[in-house]
Design an enzyme around this catalytic site. Structure first.
Site, PDB file in Angstrom:
ATOM      1  N   LYS A   1     -14.807 -31.113 -47.457  1.00  0.00           N
ATOM      2  CA  LYS A   1     -13.487 -31.317 -46.852  1.00  0.00           C
ATOM      3  C   LYS A   1     -12.696 -32.349 -47.659  1.00  0.00           C
ATOM      4  O   LYS A   1     -13.278 -33.062 -48.493  1.00  0.00           O
ATOM      5  CB  LYS A   1     -13.648 -31.775 -45.395  1.00  0.00           C
ATOM      6  CG  LYS A   1     -14.416 -33.078 -45.233  1.00  0.00           C
ATOM      7  CD  LYS A   1     -14.787 -33.324 -43.766  1.00  0.00           C
ATOM      8  CE  LYS A   1     -15.570 -34.611 -43.626  1.00  0.00           C
ATOM      9  NZ  LYS A   1     -16.132 -34.777 -42.270  1.00  0.00           N
TER      10      LYS A   1
ATOM     11  N   ARG B   1     -15.477 -37.004 -29.687  1.00  0.00           N
ATOM     12  CA  ARG B   1     -14.392 -36.636 -30.579  1.00  0.00           C
ATOM     13  C   ARG B   1     -14.119 -35.157 -30.334  1.00  0.00           C
ATOM     14  O   ARG B   1     -13.192 -34.808 -29.648  1.00  0.00           O
ATOM     15  CB  ARG B   1     -14.816 -36.947 -32.029  1.00  0.00           C
ATOM     16  CG  ARG B   1     -13.676 -37.252 -32.950  1.00  0.00           C
ATOM     17  CD  ARG B   1     -14.142 -37.754 -34.303  1.00  0.00           C
ATOM     18  NE  ARG B   1     -15.082 -36.859 -34.979  1.00  0.00           N
ATOM     19  CZ  ARG B   1     -15.472 -36.994 -36.242  1.00  0.00           C
ATOM     20  NH1 ARG B   1     -15.019 -38.003 -36.962  1.00  0.00           N
ATOM     21  NH2 ARG B   1     -16.331 -36.152 -36.781  1.00  0.00           N
TER      22      ARG B   1
ATOM     23  N   TYR C   1       1.591 -61.297 -57.302  1.00  0.00           N
ATOM     24  CA  TYR C   1       2.435 -61.471 -56.112  1.00  0.00           C
ATOM     25  C   TYR C   1       1.777 -62.410 -55.114  1.00  0.00           C
ATOM     26  O   TYR C   1       0.569 -62.313 -54.865  1.00  0.00           O
ATOM     27  CB  TYR C   1       2.669 -60.122 -55.434  1.00  0.00           C
ATOM     28  CG  TYR C   1       3.579 -59.196 -56.198  1.00  0.00           C
ATOM     29  CD1 TYR C   1       4.914 -59.531 -56.438  1.00  0.00           C
ATOM     30  CD2 TYR C   1       3.107 -57.973 -56.658  1.00  0.00           C
ATOM     31  CE1 TYR C   1       5.755 -58.669 -57.123  1.00  0.00           C
ATOM     32  CE2 TYR C   1       3.943 -57.098 -57.341  1.00  0.00           C
ATOM     33  CZ  TYR C   1       5.267 -57.456 -57.580  1.00  0.00           C
ATOM     34  OH  TYR C   1       6.081 -56.604 -58.253  1.00  0.00           O
TER      35      TYR C   1
ATOM     36  N   MET D   1       1.225 -52.374 -57.583  1.00  0.00           N
ATOM     37  CA  MET D   1       1.334 -50.917 -57.560  1.00  0.00           C
ATOM     38  C   MET D   1       0.640 -50.292 -58.771  1.00  0.00           C
ATOM     39  O   MET D   1      -0.057 -49.288 -58.656  1.00  0.00           O
ATOM     40  CB  MET D   1       2.812 -50.498 -57.528  1.00  0.00           C
ATOM     41  CG  MET D   1       2.992 -48.993 -57.414  1.00  0.00           C
ATOM     42  SD  MET D   1       4.723 -48.497 -57.465  1.00  0.00           S
ATOM     43  CE  MET D   1       5.287 -49.008 -55.864  1.00  0.00           C
TER      44      MET D   1
HETATM   45  C1  LIG Z   1     -17.480 -35.017 -42.455  1.00  0.00           C
HETATM   46  C2  LIG Z   1     -18.547 -34.387 -41.651  1.00  0.00           C
HETATM   47  C3  LIG Z   1     -19.863 -34.339 -42.127  1.00  0.00           C
HETATM   48  C4  LIG Z   1     -20.306 -35.046 -43.391  1.00  0.00           C
HETATM   49  O1  LIG Z   1     -20.434 -36.414 -43.144  1.00  0.00           O
HETATM   50  P1  LIG Z   1     -20.983 -37.438 -44.261  1.00  0.00           P
HETATM   51  O2  LIG Z   1     -21.049 -38.728 -43.555  1.00  0.00           O
HETATM   52  O3  LIG Z   1     -19.966 -37.439 -45.352  1.00  0.00           O
HETATM   53  O4  LIG Z   1     -22.288 -36.891 -44.703  1.00  0.00           O
HETATM   54  C5  LIG Z   1     -20.796 -33.645 -41.383  1.00  0.00           C
HETATM   55  N1  LIG Z   1     -20.457 -33.036 -40.221  1.00  0.00           N
HETATM   56  C6  LIG Z   1     -19.206 -33.084 -39.723  1.00  0.00           C
HETATM   57  C7  LIG Z   1     -18.899 -32.422 -38.432  1.00  0.00           C
HETATM   58  C8  LIG Z   1     -18.213 -33.757 -40.416  1.00  0.00           C
HETATM   59  O5  LIG Z   1     -16.973 -33.812 -39.916  1.00  0.00           O
END
Ligand SMILES: *Cc1c(COP(=O)(O)O)cnc(C)c1O
Length: 362
Positions: free
Chosen positions: A35, A130, A258, A306
């Site tokens: 993802k 969640r 800065y 930046m």
């Molecule tokens: C992002 C995600 C993972 C992977 O998690 P990591 O901590 O990067 O291994 C696995 N399962 C779900 C449902 C996720 O959203």
């Protein structure tokens, strides 16, 4: 000439990390989580190195399309499922497996009439709060899904909130408590289950299940905050590097950058590096954040701008304009930079800016 900054994606490291995850997974199937554009590494760049995974897990239909266009023929799991009836048609068209995590999705699924069966993962909420059906609703959702002619239930699924810490440190949602809650759901279901992210894969070998879903470990980030990724045999899959573009002699009392946050306590040589927050380097990084210059550790000195950062080169006399700088990679663990910025390696990888040229190293 472009600015000297570049990111390098190391496919050998990805392959190595995938093999490490495979060993930890044993007989379980492995979904490689890609993802967020493969955690910032670039989906198309990483796919050749992940060919041995059993499937890809991601959450954007556009990314699923890109994976198919790049030639990925194995399963793809949509981690957040779908948002509309149109999405379900795309899922069917692209041959995706999809999570179903709530009542609204279940209704869309019930209204769906397809030519080919859609495979779904039923997401259960065991305490993360969640996504997922509440424990009391899982049996009902399972019965409704199995009654659908165009749908195949592929797995029950859950996600850990605290797989990276001991139950004593986990507060109200201990990993083993989630594990017990999951095992108690619909005991009459003898089909596959999917539990482990990277942390659970390495820290909870008894979590079991039939498929695992590692993400961060594939990219060489630590699955357990506070422990180096190397402890788990993982290697950095991304290097962010640049060069020193100027050197300043700063007298005692002179300040850098800065807000004049960093003040010289000794006559200092300060290197200015072509990398700033517009490249994805975290602006909130504290003084002392590790940077490697000419292979030695040069602490961050002053606020991140930046386009530039400053580093203390006083103890590295051989460093000069043009010296090689590693912001993160094999010498500087991304997790150490993240720690100096009060965040996790995940966020830094994902935030690599589009303006940084990326090169792939096989
Ligand atoms: C992002 C995600 C993972 C992977 O998690 P990591 O901590 O990067 O291994 C696995 N399962 C779900 C449902 C996720 O959203």
């Amino acid at each position: 000439m472009p600015r000297p900054i570049e990111a390098i994606i190391h496919r050998a490291a990805l392959r190595h990390n995938l093999a490490a995850a495979r060993r930890a997974a044993g007989a379980r199937a492995l979904w490689a989580v890609v993802k967020a554009n493969a955690y910032g590494h670039g989906l198309e760049r990483v796919l050749p190195a992940l060919a041995d995974a059993d499937g890809l897990a991601l959450l954007d239909l556009a990314e699923a399309e890109r994976a198919r266009a790049a030639g990925w023929r194995k399963p793809i799991l949509l981690l957040e499922g779908f948002f509309s009836a149109d999405d379900l048609r795309s899922i069917e068209h692209l041959g995706l497996t999809t999570v179903v995590h709530g009542e609204a999705q279940l209704r869309l699924l019930e209204a769906h009439r397809g030519a080919a069966p859609v495979e779904v993962y039923l997401k259960c909420n065991t305490g993360m709060n969640r996504l997922g059906f509440a424990p009391a609703a899982v049996a009902g959702a399972l019965a409704r899904i199995t009654a659908l002619p165009d749908v195949r239930l592929g797995s029950l699924m859950m996600h850990f909130a605290n797989a990276d810490r001991s139950d004593a440190d986990a507060g109200p949602v201990a990993a083993n408590e989630q594990l017990r809650a999951f095992a108690a759901l619909v005991p009459e279901w003898h089909g596959p289950r999917s539990l482990a992210n990277s942390a659970a894969l390495f820290m909870l070998p008894h979590a079991g299940g039939d498929s695992v879903r590692p993400g961060i470990a594939l990219y060489g980030g630590t699955p357990v905050a506070g422990r180096p990724a190397a402890d788990f045999g993982l290697r950095a899959a991304m290097t962010l590097r640049s060069r020193v573009l100027a050197v300043q002699q700063v007298p005692v009392g002179g300040a850098v950058g800065y807000g004049s946050r960093w003040v010289a306590r000794r006559p200092s040589r300060v290197g200015i590096v072509a990398c700033g927050y517009a490249d994805g380097y975290p602006r909130v990084a504290a003084d002392g954040a590790p940077v490697a210059v000419a292979g030695r550790c040069a602490p961050l000195a002053g606020r991140v701008s930046m386009d530039m950062i400053a580093v203390d080169l006083t103890d590295i006399p051989q460093a000069d304009v043009g010296s090689a700088v590693e912001l993160w990679g094999a010498q500087v663990p991304i997790d150490s930079v993240a720690e100096a910025a009060g965040t996790v390696g995940y966020e830094l990888m994902c935030a690599l800016a589009a303006r940084v040229p990326v090169r792939v190293d096989d």
